[in-house]
Design an enzyme around this catalytic site. Structure first.
Site, PDB file in Angstrom:
ATOM      1  CE1 TYR A  38      -3.730   2.257   0.530  1.00 18.22           C
ATOM      2  CE2 TYR A  38      -3.110   2.726   2.544  1.00 18.22           C
ATOM      3  CZ  TYR A  38      -3.837   3.008   1.630  1.00 18.22           C
ATOM      4  OH  TYR A  38      -4.748   4.039   1.894  1.00 18.22           O
ATOM      5  CE1 TYR A  61      -6.327  -3.768   7.830  1.00 17.39           C
ATOM      6  CE2 TYR A  61      -7.246  -1.441   7.839  1.00 17.39           C
ATOM      7  CZ  TYR A  61      -6.261  -2.360   8.190  1.00 17.39           C
ATOM      8  OH  TYR A  61      -5.012  -2.072   8.638  1.00 17.39           O
ATOM      9  CG  HIS A  62     -10.896   0.794   7.250  1.00 21.58           C
ATOM     10  ND1 HIS A  62     -10.972   0.390   6.009  1.00 21.58           N
ATOM     11  CD2 HIS A  62      -9.717   1.427   7.361  1.00 21.58           C
ATOM     12  CE1 HIS A  62      -9.899   0.700   5.435  1.00 21.58           C
ATOM     13  NE2 HIS A  62      -9.203   1.311   6.043  1.00 21.58           N
ATOM     14  CE  LYS A  92     -10.381  12.550  13.858  1.00 20.14           C
ATOM     15  NZ  LYS A  92      -8.891  11.875  13.971  1.00 20.14           N
ATOM     16  CG  ASP A 139      -7.304  11.537  11.086  1.00 20.47           C
ATOM     17  OD1 ASP A 139      -7.555  10.353  10.718  1.00 20.47           O
ATOM     18  OD2 ASP A 139      -6.749  11.516  12.359  1.00 20.47           O
ATOM     19  CG  HIS A 193      -8.351   6.479  10.492  1.00 21.28           C
ATOM     20  ND1 HIS A 193      -7.848   7.186   9.391  1.00 21.28           N
ATOM     21  CD2 HIS A 193      -8.155   5.117  10.373  1.00 21.28           C
ATOM     22  CE1 HIS A 193      -7.733   6.170   8.574  1.00 21.28           C
ATOM     23  NE2 HIS A 193      -8.021   4.965   8.989  1.00 21.28           N
TER      24      HIS A 193
END
Length: 670
Positions: free
Chosen positions: A15, A169-170, A538, A542, A544
């Protein structure tokens, strides 16, 4: 010894992408020369969220976590001298997936390629963006339409392309248990397939071709047996869903096809050399079992908890795959777990639990309804909070973090400044300048005409891919394409899941949280307020938000009033909220590397607003030298992944509030 015939190895990817299209192109060609067999493109956050590099929200984010691709010229340079009809390319892109695929197709056409030979994957799973990664742009309905249009277009025109990989995945990184990971991913797949079927764009007799192009992107954690069984359960559930719900009789079309990036969440900043054995163990979970083996594997680097990996670090991860595939005898055998009573019992239990949760989601109206109601998000926040509580209590052991912390000096990180790759701060200005030159040189009339055509298509029911391809050819930019659709579809702010999350750590008498809560209550009384108020912000792009959400939940449980408005805020918005809510502390969470730009901006704006006495704390993946710079600029405290004790962090926040308000420190037993 009789030579056994080896199976063909999985696709091996890294990646990668950073700074500029030119720099990323050089990296790709270098990785291919080292034996990598496919490409996996990391795009920067402005590209993923539909902003041009000169937008205010792109500040500090350009080229940080991936490559900026603003228009056709960037895509040309990204794949220069790489024949796309001979390449298998994975693009991690969701909200703007249609746009990036259009750019990719046009570059392939310019290379003279037959687009029916293009192979690869666009991630394009928007549901998990609402739940965990935060690069969504449009509301769920229009987002599902974009996905549907891409799927029907590729099945008809780029038949070897995987137009979506349903991405669990996340979900795991956001706290999902194996049952949640499978059930939520499968519910998303059902929502996507139902939407394609109901769109009327694919004849019923050809629906098997749609099912055959649906792939999955999964996470493999360090719990080897559980993860391996999870993949077997995934395959069994997919086979049943596609056969019973959609009537797919061809077993090849029902095959569960997945790629994997092994767990990055579990990689530690403390004793980062331990990450190598974690990565190997996680890779084995998705390669040892032939009947549930990944089609493609990409491994993180040992130092990803520290910052951006260097080419050498990525090479190490590639070599891990190559040693397993070419030196070991793994690929010479049939499935080595077939017939195991332990494995069969675990898989059966997972399958039953997953179908029960999938039924629950269908009763709510499906995955999209469960997103909009906040159910899925609150479940993930709660599961993640429970996991963090187990780590803090020492019930879940992490070597070098909450046990076996004594260590020899690490030669790999002796010089932290060279242990990771850094992006030149001047890179952003160069990218912005190149964008302005592109706009100045294009046929402006054609670009505007293409954008109007896109808006008309969006307002109607036509497939959006042809209008998007015209935008690509006309020189439209990523931000312009996205804003045209924002004008028609609107934007979406996903539920944060914080208010609905139950208490994960009880403030029982004598517990660390009870002590911190008493200190917070005492401080609030000393200041003459009912509760201390914490703003969790935040800034930037981003998305996440896992760490920010866990801080918000624990602060709430420690007696704070928490102001958390979710992701993607400008420094100006954060400061305005801090002043309006009269908070006692501002906590900023940034994992993308944009802290050097955005945090000082928040500090300056607080001073200009007359709120310089509000302490600011920062958390994220922040190199040591950057942390020192932030403290010198006025940040009260910096927390990185090594600071896993959330209750202790909340205690430090109370300390900083007392310090700035000139209150005596209060001792809290460790």
């Amino acid at each position: 010894m009789t030579e056994r015939q080896k199976d063909r190895p999985w696709l091996m990817r890294t990646y990668a992408g950073h700074s500029t299209a030119e720099a990323s192109n050089a990296l790709y060609r270098s990785n291919l020369a080292k034996g990598q067999t496919g490409l996996s493109v990391a795009f920067d956050l402005p590209t993923q969220t539909g902003y041009d590099p000169d937008h205010v929200l792109a500040r500090g984010e350009v080229g940080r976590v991936g490559v900026p691709v603003s228009h056709l010229g960037d895509m040309r340079r990204l794949f220069q001298d790489i024949p796309l009809d001979q390449m298998n390319t994975s693009m991690t892109i969701n909200a703007t997936a249609m746009w990036l695929l259009a750019l990719y197709q046009v570059v392939a056409e310019e290379q003279g390629a037959d687009i029916t030979r293009l192979s690869g994957t666009t991630q394009n799973d928007i549901v998990k963006e609402y739940l965990s990664r935060g690069t969504h742009v449009f509301p769920p309905g229009p987002s599902l339409r974009l996905t549907t249009d891409m799927i029907t277009y590729t099945v008809a025109n780029i038949p070897k392309w995987n137009p979506i990989n349903i991405c669990s995945y996340h979900l795991q990184e956001a706290g999902a248990t194996p049952v949640q990971e499978i059930a939520y991913a499968m519910s998303t797949a059902i929502a996507v397939l139902d939407a394609v079927r109901d769109s009327g764009q694919v004849p019923e007799e050809e629906f098997g071709s749609v099912v055959a192009r649906i792939s999955f992107f999964v996470n493999a954690g360090v719990r080897f047996v559980e993860e391996m069984c999870k993949m077997r359960a995934f395959g069994r559930i997919w086979d049943r869903v596609t056969r019973e719900r959609y009537g797919i009789e061809n077993p090849k079309q029902r095959r569960f096809r997945y790629g994997v990036q092994v767990n990055s969440l579990g990689l530690t900043e403390a004793q980062p050399e331990n990450n190598v054995q974690r990565i190997v163990l996680e890779m084995l979970a998705v390669t040892l079992s032939k009947d549930a083996r990944a089609r493609a594997v990409q491994l993180p680097a040992w130092n990803e908890a520290l910052g951006l990996p260097r080419p050498w670090d990525q090479q190490w991860s590639l070599r891990i795959q190559q040693v397993l595939a070419h030196e070991s005898d793994l690929l010479e055998y049939e499935d080595i777990f077939e017939g195991s009573h332990v494995v069969e019992a675990k898989v059966s239990a997972l399958v039953d639990a997953c179908f029960a949760e999938m039924d629950r989601i269908q009763e709510m109206g499906g995955a999209m309804a469960a997103v909009e109601s906040g159910y899925l998000k609150s479940q993930l926040v709660s599961a993640h909070a429970e996991r963090r509580a187990r780590i803090e209590a020492g019930e879940e052991k992490i070597i070098g973090v909450n046990c076996y912390e004594t260590t020899e000096p690490n030669p790999l990180t002796a010089d932290l400044g060279t242990a990771i790759m850094t992006v030149d701060p001047a890179n952003e200005a160069r990218v912005v300048s190149a964008l302005h030159a592109w706009r100045a040189e294009r046929d402006e009339a054609r670009a505007q005409q293409a954008l109007e055509g896109l808006k008309r298509a969006a307002a109607g029911t036509a497939n959006l891919m042809p209008a998007t391809l015209e935008c690509a050819r006309a020189g439209v930019t990523t931000g312009e394409w996205s804003w045209a659709l924002r004008d028609v579809f609107g934007e979406f702010r996903a539920p944060t899941g914080v208010s609905g999350a139950p208490v994960a750590v009880a403030a029982e008498e004598g517990s660390p949280l009870a002590a911190v809560r008493a200190k917070a209550d005492r401080t609030a009384a000393d200041l003459g307020v009912g509760k201390l108020r914490l703003l969790v912000g935040k800034p930037g792009l981003d998305g996440h938000s896992n760490g920010a959400e866990q801080i918000a939940v624990r602060a709430r449980d420690a007696g704070f009033e928490v102001v958390y408005q979710g992701i993607r805020l400008t420094p100006e918005q954060i400061v305005s909220a801090a002043v309006a809510e009269d908070v006692h502390c501002v906590g900023l969470s940034i994992l993308s590397g944009s802290h050097a730009e955005l945090v000082p901006d928040v500090l300056v704006r607080l001073r200009e607003s007359g709120a310089a006495d509000i302490p600011v704390i920062v958390g994220g993946i922040i190199p040591h030298s950057d942390a020192e710079d932030l403290k010198a600029a006025g940040v009260a405290a910096v927390f990185t992944p090594k600071d896993f004790g959330i209750t202790e962090i909340i205690g430090r926040i109370v300390d900083e509030i007392r310090l700035v308000n000139k209150l005596d420190p209060l001792e809290v037993p460790a």
